[in-house]
Design a protein around this motif. Structure first.
Motif, PDB file in Angstrom:
ATOM      1  N   LYS A  31      50.328 -10.091  -2.355  1.00  0.00           N
ATOM      2  CA  LYS A  31      50.691  -8.752  -2.845  1.00  0.00           C
ATOM      3  C   LYS A  31      50.725  -8.724  -4.367  1.00  0.00           C
ATOM      4  CE  LYS A  31      53.322  -7.213   1.140  1.00  0.00           C
ATOM      5  NZ  LYS A  31      54.649  -6.888   1.674  1.00  0.00           N
ATOM      6  N   LYS A  32      51.202  -9.795  -4.988  1.00  0.00           N
ATOM      7  CA  LYS A  32      51.264  -9.866  -6.443  1.00  0.00           C
ATOM      8  C   LYS A  32      49.859  -9.840  -7.040  1.00  0.00           C
ATOM      9  CE  LYS A  32      52.770 -12.780 -10.256  1.00  0.00           C
ATOM     10  NZ  LYS A  32      53.170 -14.120 -10.629  1.00  0.00           N
ATOM     11  N   PHE A  33      48.939 -10.622  -6.461  1.00  0.00           N
ATOM     12  CA  PHE A  33      47.568 -10.639  -6.961  1.00  0.00           C
ATOM     13  C   PHE A  33      46.920  -9.269  -6.792  1.00  0.00           C
ATOM     14  CE2 PHE A  33      43.012 -11.166  -6.671  1.00  0.00           C
ATOM     15  CZ  PHE A  33      42.743 -11.990  -7.743  1.00  0.00           C
ATOM     16  N   GLU A  34      47.150  -8.622  -5.642  1.00  0.00           N
ATOM     17  CA  GLU A  34      46.552  -7.306  -5.399  1.00  0.00           C
ATOM     18  C   GLU A  34      47.110  -6.254  -6.343  1.00  0.00           C
ATOM     19  OE1 GLU A  34      47.184  -6.645  -1.237  1.00  0.00           O
ATOM     20  OE2 GLU A  34      45.456  -7.857  -0.663  1.00  0.00           O
ATOM     21  N   SER A  35      48.394  -6.353  -6.701  1.00  0.00           N
ATOM     22  CA  SER A  35      48.955  -5.381  -7.635  1.00  0.00           C
ATOM     23  C   SER A  35      48.460  -5.622  -9.063  1.00  0.00           C
ATOM     24  CB  SER A  35      50.481  -5.414  -7.590  1.00  0.00           C
ATOM     25  OG  SER A  35      50.972  -6.634  -8.083  1.00  0.00           O
ATOM     26  N   GLU A  36      48.231  -6.885  -9.456  1.00  0.00           N
ATOM     27  CA  GLU A  36      47.721  -7.202 -10.784  1.00  0.00           C
ATOM     28  C   GLU A  36      46.226  -6.925 -10.916  1.00  0.00           C
ATOM     29  OE1 GLU A  36      48.717 -11.278 -11.367  1.00  0.00           O
ATOM     30  OE2 GLU A  36      50.831 -10.864 -11.764  1.00  0.00           O
ATOM     31  N   ASN A  37      45.479  -7.010  -9.801  1.00  0.00           N
ATOM     32  CA  ASN A  37      44.026  -6.816  -9.808  1.00  0.00           C
ATOM     33  C   ASN A  37      43.645  -5.792  -8.739  1.00  0.00           C
ATOM     34  OD1 ASN A  37      43.417  -9.089 -11.702  1.00  0.00           O
ATOM     35  ND2 ASN A  37      44.363 -10.245 -10.053  1.00  0.00           N
ATOM     36  N   LYS A  69      39.694 -21.642  -6.334  1.00  0.00           N
ATOM     37  CA  LYS A  69      40.510 -20.458  -6.069  1.00  0.00           C
ATOM     38  C   LYS A  69      41.277 -20.634  -4.761  1.00  0.00           C
ATOM     39  CE  LYS A  69      39.087 -17.918  -9.512  1.00  0.00           C
ATOM     40  NZ  LYS A  69      39.903 -17.334 -10.506  1.00  0.00           N
ATOM     41  N   GLU A  70      42.412 -19.950  -4.680  1.00  0.00           N
ATOM     42  CA  GLU A  70      43.245 -20.008  -3.488  1.00  0.00           C
ATOM     43  C   GLU A  70      42.581 -19.255  -2.340  1.00  0.00           C
ATOM     44  OE1 GLU A  70      47.604 -18.425  -2.050  1.00  0.00           O
ATOM     45  OE2 GLU A  70      47.265 -18.806  -4.175  1.00  0.00           O
ATOM     46  N   GLN A  71      42.641 -19.833  -1.166  1.00  0.00           N
ATOM     47  CA  GLN A  71      42.094 -19.206   0.023  1.00  0.00           C
ATOM     48  C   GLN A  71      43.126 -18.261   0.613  1.00  0.00           C
ATOM     49  OE1 GLN A  71      39.548 -21.531   2.808  1.00  0.00           O
ATOM     50  NE2 GLN A  71      41.339 -21.364   4.094  1.00  0.00           N
ATOM     51  N   ILE A  72      42.670 -17.116   1.151  1.00  0.00           N
ATOM     52  CA  ILE A  72      43.578 -16.154   1.768  1.00  0.00           C
ATOM     53  C   ILE A  72      43.181 -15.943   3.221  1.00  0.00           C
ATOM     54  CG2 ILE A  72      44.095 -14.954  -0.393  1.00  0.00           C
ATOM     55  CD1 ILE A  72      42.090 -12.776   0.565  1.00  0.00           C
ATOM     56  N   MET A  73      44.110 -15.444   3.988  1.00  0.00           N
ATOM     57  CA  MET A  73      43.820 -15.043   5.359  1.00  0.00           C
ATOM     58  C   MET A  73      43.563 -13.545   5.347  1.00  0.00           C
ATOM     59  SD  MET A  73      43.882 -17.878   6.866  1.00  0.00           S
ATOM     60  CE  MET A  73      43.723 -17.451   8.563  1.00  0.00           C
ATOM     61  N   THR A  74      42.394 -13.117   5.845  1.00  0.00           N
ATOM     62  CA  THR A  74      42.023 -11.710   5.790  1.00  0.00           C
ATOM     63  C   THR A  74      42.119 -11.026   7.139  1.00  0.00           C
ATOM     64  OG1 THR A  74      39.711 -12.243   6.137  1.00  0.00           O
ATOM     65  CG2 THR A  74      40.482 -12.106   3.858  1.00  0.00           C
ATOM     66  N   GLY A  75      42.507 -11.716   8.140  1.00  0.00           N
ATOM     67  CA  GLY A  75      42.626 -11.171   9.484  1.00  0.00           C
ATOM     68  C   GLY A  75      42.993 -12.301  10.414  1.00  0.00           C
ATOM     69  N   SER A 146      41.895  -2.227   1.329  1.00  0.00           N
ATOM     70  CA  SER A 146      43.006  -1.320   1.094  1.00  0.00           C
ATOM     71  C   SER A 146      43.792  -1.788  -0.126  1.00  0.00           C
ATOM     72  CB  SER A 146      43.916  -1.261   2.318  1.00  0.00           C
ATOM     73  OG  SER A 146      44.423  -2.536   2.601  1.00  0.00           O
ATOM     74  N   ALA A 147      44.161  -0.820  -0.943  1.00  0.00           N
ATOM     75  CA  ALA A 147      44.881  -1.189  -2.171  1.00  0.00           C
ATOM     76  C   ALA A 147      46.342  -0.827  -2.102  1.00  0.00           C
ATOM     77  CB  ALA A 147      44.257  -0.496  -3.364  1.00  0.00           C
TER      78      ALA A 147
END
Length: 147
Positions: A31-37, A69-75, A146-147
Motif C-alpha cells: 500500500k505504501k509503494f502504491e501510494s508513493e507511485n 526488486k521485491e516480488q509481490i502477490m497479485t492474486g 486499481s489505484a
C-alpha cells in the motif's frame, strides 16, 4: 502427555501469529509503494511453479533496470513485480524441471536474458516464456491496475 499437546499447540499458535504479522507487513509495504507511485504498472509472471506430477516451469525476474526488486502477490498464486512507466530492462531466467528415468529430477536452466519493455501507466502486463521460439513474451492484460 498433556505437556506435549500444550507445546505443539503453542508452536502452532505462534506460527499462525508469525504468518499473520508477515502478511500484514507485506500488505502495508504494498500500500505504501502504491501510494508513493500511483502510476506504477504491474507485470504478472506466467509460469507453473507447482504441478502434482513434478512438471515445473519457473520464470524468475532477476533484476529490473539493474536492481533487484521485491516480488509481490497479485492474486491467488500469482507473482509479479511493479514497473514504472516508460522503458524498463528486465533480466529474466527460465527453468524447467521434470521427473527423470535415470535421475530423480531433470532440471534445465536457460541462460538469463535481458529484454527491454515499454510500459504505460496503470496497466497490467504478463510475461511468459515461449519454448518453441526460445524467447520471452511480454503482453498487456485487459485489466487495469486499481489505484
Amino acid at each position: 502427555m498433556s505437556q506435549y499437546i500444550l507445546i505443539v499447540g503453542g508452536i502452532i499458535i505462534l506460527s499462525l501469529i508469525y504468518q499473520g504479522v508477515g502478511v500484514y507487513i507485506h500488505s502495508m509495504s504494498k500500500k505504501k509503494f502504491e501510494s508513493e507511485n500511483p502510476d506504477a504498472s504491474i507485470v504478472v509472471i506466467k509460469d507453473r511453479p507447482w504441478h502434482p506430477l513434478g512438471f515445473i516451469n519457473t520464470l524468475t525476474c532477476l533484476s529490473i533496470n539493474g536492481e533487484a526488486k521485491e516480488q509481490i502477490m497479485t492474486g491467488f498464486g500469482q507473482r509479479g513485480h511493479y514497473l514504472m512507466p516508460g522503458t524498463n530492462v528486465l533480466e529474466l531466467q527460465y527453468e524447467t524441471q521434470r521427473p527423470g528415468i535415470l535421475h530423480k529430477w531433470v532440471r534445465t536452466t536457460y541462460d538469463p536474458q535481458k529484454i527491454e519493455v515499454n510500459v504505460e501507466a496503470k496497466k497490467k502486463y504478463a510475461i511468459s516464456y515461449d519454448k518453441k521460439q526460445e524467447k520471452f513474451v511480454f503482453e498487456e492484460i485487459a485489466e487495469k491496475v486499481s489505484a
